[in-house]
Design a protein around this motif. Structure first.
Motif, PDB file in Angstrom:
ATOM      1  N   ALA A  78       0.507   7.422   3.956  1.00 43.82           N
ATOM      2  CA  ALA A  78       0.790   6.744   2.695  1.00 43.82           C
ATOM      3  C   ALA A  78       2.198   6.168   2.670  1.00 43.82           C
ATOM      4  O   ALA A  78       2.489   5.254   1.896  1.00 43.82           O
ATOM      5  CB  ALA A  78       0.606   7.710   1.522  1.00 43.82           C
ATOM      6  N   ARG A  79       3.062   6.677   3.535  1.00 42.07           N
ATOM      7  CA  ARG A  79       4.448   6.204   3.580  1.00 42.07           C
ATOM      8  C   ARG A  79       4.701   5.214   4.707  1.00 42.07           C
ATOM      9  O   ARG A  79       5.763   4.591   4.749  1.00 42.07           O
ATOM     10  CB  ARG A  79       5.405   7.394   3.729  1.00 42.07           C
ATOM     11  CG  ARG A  79       5.340   8.396   2.602  1.00 42.07           C
ATOM     12  CD  ARG A  79       6.486   9.394   2.686  1.00 42.07           C
ATOM     13  NE  ARG A  79       6.436  10.196   3.908  1.00 42.07           N
ATOM     14  CZ  ARG A  79       5.801  11.368   4.014  1.00 42.07           C
ATOM     15  NH1 ARG A  79       5.139  11.851   2.969  1.00 42.07           N
ATOM     16  NH2 ARG A  79       5.819  12.044   5.146  1.00 42.07           N
ATOM     17  N   SER A  80       3.736   5.075   5.626  1.00 39.64           N
ATOM     18  CA  SER A  80       4.002   4.236   6.792  1.00 39.64           C
ATOM     19  C   SER A  80       2.727   3.609   7.340  1.00 39.64           C
ATOM     20  O   SER A  80       1.861   4.310   7.886  1.00 39.64           O
ATOM     21  CB  SER A  80       4.669   5.074   7.901  1.00 39.64           C
ATOM     22  OG  SER A  80       4.791   4.329   9.095  1.00 39.64           O
ATOM     23  N   PHE A  81       2.620   2.304   7.214  1.00 37.38           N
ATOM     24  CA  PHE A  81       1.500   1.569   7.795  1.00 37.38           C
ATOM     25  C   PHE A  81       1.535   1.663   9.311  1.00 37.38           C
ATOM     26  O   PHE A  81       0.494   1.711   9.982  1.00 37.38           O
ATOM     27  CB  PHE A  81       1.557   0.112   7.349  1.00 37.38           C
ATOM     28  CG  PHE A  81       0.427  -0.735   7.868  1.00 37.38           C
ATOM     29  CD1 PHE A  81      -0.891  -0.386   7.623  1.00 37.38           C
ATOM     30  CD2 PHE A  81       0.679  -1.898   8.591  1.00 37.38           C
ATOM     31  CE1 PHE A  81      -1.945  -1.170   8.088  1.00 37.38           C
ATOM     32  CE2 PHE A  81      -0.361  -2.682   9.056  1.00 37.38           C
ATOM     33  CZ  PHE A  81      -1.670  -2.317   8.803  1.00 37.38           C
ATOM     34  N   GLU A  82       2.738   1.722   9.876  1.00 35.17           N
ATOM     35  CA  GLU A  82       2.873   1.828  11.327  1.00 35.17           C
ATOM     36  C   GLU A  82       2.208   3.089  11.844  1.00 35.17           C
ATOM     37  O   GLU A  82       1.564   3.078  12.901  1.00 35.17           O
ATOM     38  CB  GLU A  82       4.350   1.817  11.712  1.00 35.17           C
ATOM     39  CG  GLU A  82       4.587   1.909  13.209  1.00 35.17           C
ATOM     40  CD  GLU A  82       6.048   1.974  13.581  1.00 35.17           C
ATOM     41  OE1 GLU A  82       6.339   2.202  14.765  1.00 35.17           O
ATOM     42  OE2 GLU A  82       6.902   1.802  12.679  1.00 35.17           O
ATOM     43  N   LEU A  83       2.330   4.210  11.107  1.00 34.88           N
ATOM     44  CA  LEU A  83       1.699   5.454  11.532  1.00 34.88           C
ATOM     45  C   LEU A  83       0.180   5.332  11.524  1.00 34.88           C
ATOM     46  O   LEU A  83      -0.498   5.899  12.385  1.00 34.88           O
ATOM     47  CB  LEU A  83       2.146   6.607  10.627  1.00 34.88           C
ATOM     48  CG  LEU A  83       3.606   7.049  10.759  1.00 34.88           C
ATOM     49  CD1 LEU A  83       3.898   8.188   9.789  1.00 34.88           C
ATOM     50  CD2 LEU A  83       3.940   7.453  12.188  1.00 34.88           C
ATOM     51  N   VAL A  84      -0.366   4.611  10.565  1.00 34.06           N
ATOM     52  CA  VAL A  84      -1.807   4.369  10.531  1.00 34.06           C
ATOM     53  C   VAL A  84      -2.233   3.614  11.782  1.00 34.06           C
ATOM     54  O   VAL A  84      -3.220   3.961  12.436  1.00 34.06           O
ATOM     55  CB  VAL A  84      -2.204   3.571   9.273  1.00 34.06           C
ATOM     56  CG1 VAL A  84      -3.687   3.215   9.312  1.00 34.06           C
ATOM     57  CG2 VAL A  84      -1.888   4.357   8.012  1.00 34.06           C
TER      58      VAL A  84
END
Length: 206
Positions: A78-84
């Motif tokens: 939820a805090r990082s699109f990169e992590l997704v």
């Protein structure tokens, strides 16, 4: 032979690149996915300027995370699109959401560009570049992604001599589109909420 195909395709589509298609929230030129004003000197932009000294950035090829994500990791999405995008399960869940919005082609295009960037054999590069063009860039394709006229013209200029980086700017534009437009809706979707609840339930059961 592939170059001739690209040259012919370019001639057929040249009249269509005059009017820029307007994609919702499309980025301005030379911006990164985190700064849309164009004022920053991020690593991704420096990477474009100095190919000989490439640095590792989020738009470089991403290795899939094989492990199942923990609750903390799903919460961190939820805090990082990169992590997704770095997580294989994250990408799959995000793809499921995009499919519900009829925009799955954006992620498929991004993934195809990642695969192309890993290629070093010119024959394979020519073939994959052609397939990407036919599937996601051609105005004749039902899976055409939304790119502005400047980026399309840059791709058309690269068709005669395809490279593994020829879609890099288009890939960034689609990444930014997903980040700005699709990702906030994904976080509020039942797809993400149900996954989050299932991870919480699993933690309570253990």
């Amino acid at each position: 032979m592939v170059s001739n195909f690209f040259f012919d395709m370019r001639k057929r589509q040249q009249p269509h690149i005059e009017g820029p298609p307007q994609a919702p929230g499309h980025p301005r030129p030379n911006t990164c996915c985190m700064c849309w004003c164009g004022c920053c000197k991020c690593l991704w932009n420096e990477d474009r300027m100095e190919r000989s000294e490439r640095t590792c950035t989020k738009m470089d090829s991403i290795e899939a995370v094989e492990e199942q994500p923990t609750l903390d990791e799903v919460v961190a999405w939820a805090r990082s699109f990169e992590l997704v995008m770095r997580s294989s399960e994250g990408r799959e869940i995000f793809r499921e959401f995009l499919r519900s919005e009829y925009s799955e082609e954006n992620l498929l295009f991004w993934l195809a560009c990642e695969e192309l960037k890993k290629e070093t054999d010119q024959t394979a590069i020519d073939e994959k570049a052609r397939i990407i063009y036919e599937d996601y860039v051609s105005i004749l394709s039902p899976k055409e992604v939304s790119l502005d006229s400047r980026v399309r013209e840059g791709i058309n200029m690269s068709l005669a001599e395809p490279s593994n980086l020829m879609y890099e700017e288009a890939q960034l534009q689609i990444y930014t589109l997903m980040h700005r437009d699709s990702f906030p809706r994904f976080l509020n979707s039942s797809v993400y909420r149900e996954l989050l609840d299932s991870k919480r339930s699993s933690c309570l059961d253990t």
